[in-house]
Design a protein around this motif. Sequence first.
Motif, mmCIF file in Angstrom:
data_model
loop_
_atom_site.group_PDB
_atom_site.id
_atom_site.type_symbol
_atom_site.label_atom_id
_atom_site.label_comp_id
_atom_site.label_asym_id
_atom_site.label_seq_id
_atom_site.Cartn_x
_atom_site.Cartn_y
_atom_site.Cartn_z
ATOM 1 N N LYS A 27 0.835 -1.200 0.000
ATOM 2 C CA LYS A 27 0.000 0.000 0.000
ATOM 3 C C LYS A 27 0.871 1.252 0.000
ATOM 4 O O LYS A 27 1.876 1.316 0.706
ATOM 5 C CB LYS A 27 -0.918 0.004 1.212
ATOM 6 N N VAL A 28 0.439 2.226 -0.796
ATOM 7 C CA VAL A 28 1.158 3.500 -0.895
ATOM 8 C C VAL A 28 0.147 4.627 -0.745
ATOM 9 O O VAL A 28 -0.955 4.562 -1.294
ATOM 10 C CB VAL A 28 1.890 3.636 -2.248
ATOM 11 N N GLY A 29 0.558 5.657 -0.009
ATOM 12 C CA GLY A 29 -0.247 6.858 0.125
ATOM 13 C C GLY A 29 0.577 8.066 -0.260
ATOM 14 O O GLY A 29 1.801 8.080 -0.089
ATOM 15 N N ALA A 30 -0.090 9.079 -0.786
ATOM 16 C CA ALA A 30 0.586 10.312 -1.187
ATOM 17 C C ALA A 30 -0.242 11.503 -0.740
ATOM 18 O O ALA A 30 -1.477 11.425 -0.689
ATOM 19 C CB ALA A 30 0.787 10.353 -2.704
ATOM 20 N N ALA A 31 0.446 12.584 -0.420
ATOM 21 C CA ALA A 31 -0.206 13.843 -0.064
ATOM 22 C C ALA A 31 0.513 14.956 -0.810
ATOM 23 O O ALA A 31 1.718 15.148 -0.649
ATOM 24 C CB ALA A 31 -0.152 14.075 1.443
ATOM 25 N N LEU A 32 -0.235 15.672 -1.641
ATOM 26 C CA LEU A 32 0.308 16.730 -2.492
ATOM 27 C C LEU A 32 -0.143 18.079 -1.955
ATOM 28 O O LEU A 32 -1.338 18.317 -1.786
ATOM 29 C CB LEU A 32 -0.193 16.530 -3.925
ATOM 30 N N GLY A 79 5.131 4.415 1.719
ATOM 31 C CA GLY A 79 4.880 3.121 1.092
ATOM 32 C C GLY A 79 5.210 1.964 2.009
ATOM 33 O O GLY A 79 6.318 1.895 2.543
ATOM 34 N N GLY A 80 4.241 1.071 2.211
ATOM 35 C CA GLY A 80 4.457 -0.091 3.062
ATOM 36 C C GLY A 80 5.025 0.335 4.394
ATOM 37 O O GLY A 80 4.575 1.309 4.997
ATOM 38 N N ASP A 81 6.059 -0.365 4.830
ATOM 39 C CA ASP A 81 6.748 0.040 6.050
ATOM 40 C C ASP A 81 8.199 0.404 5.744
ATOM 41 O O ASP A 81 9.052 0.403 6.609
ATOM 42 C CB ASP A 81 6.660 -1.050 7.120
#
Length: 129
Positions: A27-32, A79-81
């Motif tokens: 799992k990957v998260g992004a904040a722009l 991303g991940g850990d």
Amino acid sequence: MTYNHQELIAAAARAKEKAYAPYSRFKVGAALCTAGGKIYIGCNIENASYSLTICAERVALFQAIAAGERDFVALAVVGGDQAACFPCGACRQVLAEFAPELEVITGQPGSPLYRRLLRELLPDTFTLK
């Protein structure tokens, strides 16, 4: 425009929890962050036809573009850990279309962060020129 790196990383970590990653289980998260301080989030969304998968970074960017934003200052990726999870080449090119001077931050909440400028990660982008 100033922004808090840890708050941006925390937003990316929250976005990561929304990811749809049944195939890779990564799992990957992004904040722009925009120049105006608004934050758009994204998560990776996988598909059985792997080439149709979309990365968290592009989801965040496309949401911002669809909302009328065009001026971006920073992107956080979790991303991940993993200690660091920088954007893939495709995401780097798409981001460079709008923000070649973007600061890219990666790491985990509460841990040391890694920071690079997008032009350092992708020095020779495709352009209209």
